[in-house]
Write a protein that holds these residues in place. Structure first.
Motif, PDB file in Angstrom:
ATOM      1  N   GLU A   1       0.873  -1.174   0.000  1.00 16.56           N
ATOM      2  CA  GLU A   1       0.000   0.000   0.000  1.00 16.56           C
ATOM      3  C   GLU A   1       0.907   1.220   0.000  1.00 16.56           C
ATOM      4  O   GLU A   1       1.789   1.337   0.852  1.00 16.56           O
ATOM      5  CB  GLU A   1      -0.869   0.008   1.264  1.00 16.56           C
TER       6      GLU A   1
ATOM      7  N   ARG B   1       1.080  11.582   1.908  1.00 14.44           N
ATOM      8  CA  ARG B   1       0.517  12.503   2.902  1.00 14.44           C
ATOM      9  C   ARG B   1       0.930  13.945   2.613  1.00 14.44           C
ATOM     10  O   ARG B   1       2.096  14.199   2.310  1.00 14.44           O
ATOM     11  CB  ARG B   1       1.036  12.168   4.300  1.00 14.44           C
TER      12      ARG B   1
ATOM     13  N   GLY C   1      -4.114  10.847  11.270  1.00 15.05           N
ATOM     14  CA  GLY C   1      -4.104   9.400  11.470  1.00 15.05           C
ATOM     15  C   GLY C   1      -2.836   8.873  12.103  1.00 15.05           C
ATOM     16  O   GLY C   1      -2.328   9.424  13.082  1.00 15.05           O
ATOM     17  N   SER C   2      -2.307   7.805  11.500  1.00 13.70           N
ATOM     18  CA  SER C   2      -1.181   7.106  12.127  1.00 13.70           C
ATOM     19  C   SER C   2       0.085   7.964  12.155  1.00 13.70           C
ATOM     20  O   SER C   2       0.922   7.801  13.043  1.00 13.70           O
ATOM     21  CB  SER C   2      -0.915   5.781  11.426  1.00 13.70           C
TER      22      SER C   2
ATOM     23  N   TYR D   1       3.377   0.226   3.051  1.00  8.74           N
ATOM     24  CA  TYR D   1       2.905  -0.779   4.011  1.00  8.74           C
ATOM     25  C   TYR D   1       2.772  -2.095   3.274  1.00  8.74           C
ATOM     26  O   TYR D   1       2.301  -2.131   2.121  1.00  8.74           O
ATOM     27  CB  TYR D   1       1.537  -0.369   4.594  1.00  8.74           C
TER      28      TYR D   1
ATOM     29  N   ASP E   1      -0.833  -5.068   8.314  1.00 11.80           N
ATOM     30  CA  ASP E   1      -0.211  -4.150   7.334  1.00 11.80           C
ATOM     31  C   ASP E   1       0.981  -3.374   7.914  1.00 11.80           C
ATOM     32  O   ASP E   1       0.912  -2.144   8.087  1.00 11.80           O
ATOM     33  CB  ASP E   1      -1.246  -3.125   6.813  1.00 11.80           C
TER      34      ASP E   1
ATOM     35  N   ASP F   1      -4.437  13.031   2.833  1.00 14.74           N
ATOM     36  CA  ASP F   1      -3.599  11.867   2.503  1.00 14.74           C
ATOM     37  C   ASP F   1      -4.442  10.872   1.719  1.00 14.74           C
ATOM     38  O   ASP F   1      -5.666  11.014   1.609  1.00 14.74           O
ATOM     39  CB  ASP F   1      -2.980  11.225   3.765  1.00 14.74           C
TER      40      ASP F   1
ATOM     41  N   LYS G   1      -4.281   6.480   0.021  1.00 15.94           N
ATOM     42  CA  LYS G   1      -3.590   5.206  -0.178  1.00 15.94           C
ATOM     43  C   LYS G   1      -3.907   4.692  -1.575  1.00 15.94           C
ATOM     44  O   LYS G   1      -5.065   4.742  -1.998  1.00 15.94           O
ATOM     45  CB  LYS G   1      -4.079   4.218   0.876  1.00 15.94           C
TER      46      LYS G   1
ATOM     47  N   ASP H   1     -13.010   6.094   1.063  1.00 12.95           N
ATOM     48  CA  ASP H   1     -12.561   4.985   1.917  1.00 12.95           C
ATOM     49  C   ASP H   1     -11.047   5.019   2.089  1.00 12.95           C
ATOM     50  O   ASP H   1     -10.532   4.535   3.086  1.00 12.95           O
ATOM     51  CB  ASP H   1     -12.920   3.626   1.284  1.00 12.95           C
ATOM     52  N   ASN H   2     -10.340   5.507   1.081  1.00 14.44           N
ATOM     53  CA  ASN H   2      -8.874   5.487   1.186  1.00 14.44           C
ATOM     54  C   ASN H   2      -8.202   6.838   0.937  1.00 14.44           C
ATOM     55  O   ASN H   2      -7.010   6.910   0.681  1.00 14.44           O
ATOM     56  CB  ASN H   2      -8.266   4.376   0.308  1.00 14.44           C
ATOM     57  N   CYS H   3      -9.011   7.910   1.058  1.00 16.52           N
ATOM     58  CA  CYS H   3      -8.451   9.274   1.031  1.00 16.52           C
ATOM     59  C   CYS H   3      -8.935   9.992   2.285  1.00 16.52           C
ATOM     60  O   CYS H   3     -10.055   9.747   2.724  1.00 16.52           O
ATOM     61  CB  CYS H   3      -9.013  10.097  -0.120  1.00 16.52           C
ATOM     62  N   ARG H   4      -8.146  10.901   2.814  1.00 17.94           N
ATOM     63  CA  ARG H   4      -8.696  11.841   3.798  1.00 17.94           C
ATOM     64  C   ARG H   4      -8.991  13.134   3.053  1.00 17.94           C
ATOM     65  O   ARG H   4      -8.098  13.707   2.413  1.00 17.94           O
ATOM     66  CB  ARG H   4      -7.727  12.091   4.950  1.00 17.94           C
TER      67      ARG H   4
ATOM     68  N   ARG I   1     -14.607   5.794  11.283  1.00 21.58           N
ATOM     69  CA  ARG I   1     -13.592   5.343  12.237  1.00 21.58           C
ATOM     70  C   ARG I   1     -13.789   6.002  13.599  1.00 21.58           C
ATOM     71  O   ARG I   1     -13.648   5.381  14.635  1.00 21.58           O
ATOM     72  CB  ARG I   1     -12.184   5.719  11.743  1.00 21.58           C
TER      73      ARG I   1
HETATM   74  N1  UDP Z   1      -5.524   3.808   4.341  1.00 24.10           N
HETATM   75  C1  UDP Z   1      -6.226   2.876   3.614  1.00 24.10           C
HETATM   76  N2  UDP Z   1      -6.145   1.565   3.969  1.00 24.10           N
HETATM   77  C2  UDP Z   1      -5.410   1.127   5.026  1.00 24.10           C
HETATM   78  C3  UDP Z   1      -4.708   2.096   5.772  1.00 24.10           C
HETATM   79  C4  UDP Z   1      -4.789   3.422   5.413  1.00 24.10           C
HETATM   80  O1  UDP Z   1      -6.903   3.210   2.652  1.00 24.10           O
HETATM   81  O2  UDP Z   1      -5.369  -0.090   5.292  1.00 24.10           O
HETATM   82  C5  UDP Z   1      -5.596   5.231   3.964  1.00 24.10           C
HETATM   83  C6  UDP Z   1      -6.380   6.064   4.962  1.00 24.10           C
HETATM   84  O3  UDP Z   1      -7.730   6.169   4.574  1.00 24.10           O
HETATM   85  C7  UDP Z   1      -5.684   7.399   4.881  1.00 24.10           C
HETATM   86  C8  UDP Z   1      -4.240   7.058   4.513  1.00 24.10           C
HETATM   87  O4  UDP Z   1      -4.277   5.745   3.953  1.00 24.10           O
HETATM   88  O5  UDP Z   1      -6.238   8.178   3.849  1.00 24.10           O
HETATM   89  C9  UDP Z   1      -3.296   7.083   5.682  1.00 24.10           C
HETATM   90  O6  UDP Z   1      -3.813   6.274   6.715  1.00 24.10           O
HETATM   91  P1  UDP Z   1      -3.090   6.156   8.131  1.00 24.10           P
HETATM   92  O7  UDP Z   1      -1.736   5.520   7.944  1.00 24.10           O
HETATM   93  O8  UDP Z   1      -3.128   7.459   8.815  1.00 24.10           O
HETATM   94  O9  UDP Z   1      -3.888   5.043   8.888  1.00 24.10           O
HETATM   95  P2  UDP Z   1      -5.223   5.067   9.728  1.00 24.10           P
HETATM   96  O10 UDP Z   1      -5.276   6.322  10.503  1.00 24.10           O
HETATM   97  O11 UDP Z   1      -6.290   4.948   8.677  1.00 24.10           O
HETATM   98  O12 UDP Z   1      -5.084   3.832  10.559  1.00 24.10           O
END
Ligand code: UDP
Length: 254
Positions: free
Chosen positions: A90, A94, A99-100, A121, A129, A175, A177, A200-203, A219
């Motif tokens: 993945e 950012r 998030g993380s 990841y 992951d 951010d 993915k 689902d995979n963008c902020r 979340r």
């Molecule tokens: N993300 C995703 N799938 C994952 C993990 C993250 O689509 O399994 C996306 C998430 O939506 C965000 C970006 O990747 O837009 C960064 O995510 P982050 O590492 O901050 O993880 P999270 O807070 O989602 O655990």
């Protein structure tokens, strides 16, 4: 109707055998998961909206020279895609801390990053992951250095393009993915953008108010989750005809 062969079922999508060799049908579910599957739920209409949003963004990216697996949308919840071998990485890009990253480095959410940061990841549900470096990726053979160069340059172009596109509709791309796959054509292999691009995979934050319009609403139990996905589609000008009421739409397969 003949049941198509189910190739793979993920958390938010199902892949079925496509109508011709080398194609797959990607079906978008309303299911949502977070925190490595610990939180599960349903976001009504999400599949319909993500199918449209991802179609729109993949087509725009294709037009600016990013090769993608997308062929065409088939109906409310399904799209035809080229069959690719998914690279098990993945790629996260950012622009703003959230998030993380905020958690890991203690940086307040919303802090503008000095420059765009890429992270990798390893896709593994069992391992949750784990974050990896290029060293791990090339040493373990998940991708080679040429693949990495291609994925990095494409992700940075996608970031520039999508940041501008979203800014134009009052959204900040915090951010996102992406995932890539290997596509073989006449003995030649190229790397193409695969999976989906959606809330689902963008902020995505409103650029004036910083209101969150993405999966963080699910979340973090912020409420108005369906409305946030609808708002993104509305601003992109692709809310399904008939308005929000249309989004749960006909359930083509279930
Ligand atoms: N993300 C995703 N799938 C994952 C993990 C993250 O689509 O399994 C996306 C998430 O939506 C965000 C970006 O990747 O837009 C960064 O995510 P982050 O590492 O901050 O993880 P999270 O807070 O989602 O655990």
């Amino acid at each position: 109707m003949t049941r198509r062969r189910r190739i793979y079922e993920g958390k938010a999508k199902v892949l079925f055998e496509g109508p011709e060799p080398g194609t797959l049908v990607q079906y978008f579910k309303d299911d949502a998961t977070a925190f490595n599957n610990q939180k599960k739920g349903v976001i009504t209409g999400k599949g319909v909206l993500n199918n449209r949003i991802s179609e729109y963004l993949m087509v725009r990216l294709g037009e600016m020279g990013i090769p993608t697996h997308f062929v065409r949308r088939l109906n409310m919840r399904e799209q035809l895609v080229r069959e690719v071998e998914i690279i098990p990485i993945e790629v996260v890009c950012r622009n703003v801390a959230a998030g993380s990253l905020s958690k890991r480095f203690g940086i307040a959410e919303g802090t503008q990053l000095p420059r765009s940061i890429l992270e990798f990841y390893y896709k593994s549900d069992e391992l949750g992951d784990p974050m990896v470096t290029e060293e791990h990726i090339t040493a373990f053979g998940w991708a080679d250095t040429q693949d990495m160069d291609d994925m990095i340059s494409m992700t940075l172009r996608i970031n520039d393009y999508l940041s501008g596109l979203f800014l134009g509709i009052g959204l900040k791309l915090v951010d996102f993915k992406v995932e890539y796959g290997r596509l073989w054509e006449d003995e030649q292999m190229r790397i193409v953008l695969a999976d989906e691009i959606s809330p689902d995979n963008c902020r995505l934050w409103d650029s004036k108010t910083n209101e969150k319009l993405d999966k963080d609403r699910f979340r973090q139990d912020l409420g108005k989750v369906e409305e946030a996905y609808q708002e993104v589609a509305r601003r992109l000008g692709i809310l399904p005809e008939g308005g929000p009421a249309d989004v749960s739409g006909p359930k083509v397969m279930q």
